[in-house]
Design a protein around this motif. Structure first.
Motif, short mmCIF file in Angstrom:
data_model
loop_
_atom_site.label_atom_id
_atom_site.label_comp_id
_atom_site.label_asym_id
_atom_site.label_seq_id
_atom_site.Cartn_x
_atom_site.Cartn_y
_atom_site.Cartn_z
N MET A 63 0.85 -1.17 0.00
CA MET A 63 0.00 0.00 0.00
C MET A 63 0.90 1.23 0.00
O MET A 63 1.89 1.27 0.73
CB MET A 63 -0.87 -0.02 1.27
CG MET A 63 -1.81 1.14 1.42
SD MET A 63 -2.74 1.06 2.97
CE MET A 63 -3.83 -0.30 2.63
N SER A 64 0.56 2.22 -0.81
CA SER A 64 1.38 3.43 -0.82
C SER A 64 1.30 4.10 0.55
O SER A 64 0.35 3.88 1.32
CB SER A 64 0.89 4.41 -1.90
OG SER A 64 -0.33 5.01 -1.49
N ILE A 65 2.29 4.91 0.84
CA ILE A 65 2.31 5.59 2.14
C ILE A 65 1.07 6.47 2.29
O ILE A 65 0.46 6.51 3.36
CB ILE A 65 3.61 6.40 2.30
CG1 ILE A 65 4.77 5.42 2.54
CG2 ILE A 65 3.50 7.39 3.46
CD1 ILE A 65 6.12 6.08 2.68
N GLU A 66 0.66 7.15 1.23
CA GLU A 66 -0.53 8.01 1.31
C GLU A 66 -1.79 7.18 1.62
O GLU A 66 -2.61 7.58 2.45
CB GLU A 66 -0.72 8.83 0.04
CG GLU A 66 0.24 9.99 -0.07
CD GLU A 66 0.16 10.96 1.10
OE1 GLU A 66 -0.96 11.28 1.57
OE2 GLU A 66 1.23 11.41 1.56
N GLU A 67 -1.93 6.03 0.97
CA GLU A 67 -3.08 5.16 1.26
C GLU A 67 -3.03 4.68 2.71
O GLU A 67 -4.05 4.65 3.39
CB GLU A 67 -3.08 3.95 0.33
CG GLU A 67 -3.41 4.26 -1.10
CD GLU A 67 -3.22 3.05 -2.00
OE1 GLU A 67 -4.09 2.85 -2.87
OE2 GLU A 67 -2.23 2.31 -1.83
N TYR A 68 -1.83 4.31 3.16
CA TYR A 68 -1.64 3.85 4.53
C TYR A 68 -2.04 4.94 5.52
O TYR A 68 -2.77 4.69 6.48
CB TYR A 68 -0.18 3.45 4.72
CG TYR A 68 0.21 3.09 6.13
CD1 TYR A 68 -0.20 1.89 6.71
CD2 TYR A 68 1.01 3.94 6.89
CE1 TYR A 68 0.18 1.55 7.99
CE2 TYR A 68 1.39 3.62 8.17
CZ TYR A 68 0.97 2.43 8.73
OH TYR A 68 1.35 2.10 10.00
N LEU A 69 -1.60 6.16 5.27
CA LEU A 69 -1.94 7.27 6.16
C LEU A 69 -3.44 7.53 6.17
O LEU A 69 -4.03 7.77 7.23
CB LEU A 69 -1.18 8.53 5.75
CG LEU A 69 0.33 8.49 5.97
CD1 LEU A 69 0.98 9.72 5.36
CD2 LEU A 69 0.67 8.38 7.45
N ASP A 70 -4.08 7.47 5.00
CA ASP A 70 -5.53 7.68 4.92
C ASP A 70 -6.29 6.60 5.69
O ASP A 70 -7.30 6.89 6.33
CB ASP A 70 -6.00 7.69 3.47
CG ASP A 70 -5.57 8.94 2.71
OD1 ASP A 70 -5.19 9.94 3.36
OD2 ASP A 70 -5.59 8.89 1.46
N GLN A 71 -5.82 5.37 5.61
CA GLN A 71 -6.52 4.25 6.23
C GLN A 71 -6.28 4.17 7.73
O GLN A 71 -7.19 3.83 8.48
CB GLN A 71 -6.07 2.94 5.58
CG GLN A 71 -6.74 1.72 6.19
CD GLN A 71 -6.36 0.45 5.46
OE1 GLN A 71 -6.47 0.38 4.26
NE2 GLN A 71 -5.90 -0.53 6.21
#
Length: 64
Positions: free
Chosen positions: A5-13
């Protein structure tokens, strides 16, 4: 099996807007081994373990 998972996706989740660390902090966590992840090309990814319920939801969504 973990998925990337991209870092941005990880942060959003994983974080609320007011508690989000910076992407650089997540890269530091990956480099220190605190969070599983890797760099592919120039992009950092976090490995996320899917649970059994995640797999079931994904199968149901694909069937629709």
């Amino acid at each position: 099996m973990p998925r990337k998972m991209s870092i941005e996706e990880y942060l959003d989740q994983e974080f609320t807007e007011n508690s989000r660390p910076t992407p650089r902090t997540v890269v530091n966590w990956i480099q220190s081994g605190a969070v599983p992840g890797t760099k592919v090309g120039g992009t950092w990814f976090v490995y996320v373990q899917e649970t059994a319920s995640d797999r079931l939801v994904n199968r149901v969504l694909k069937a629709v």
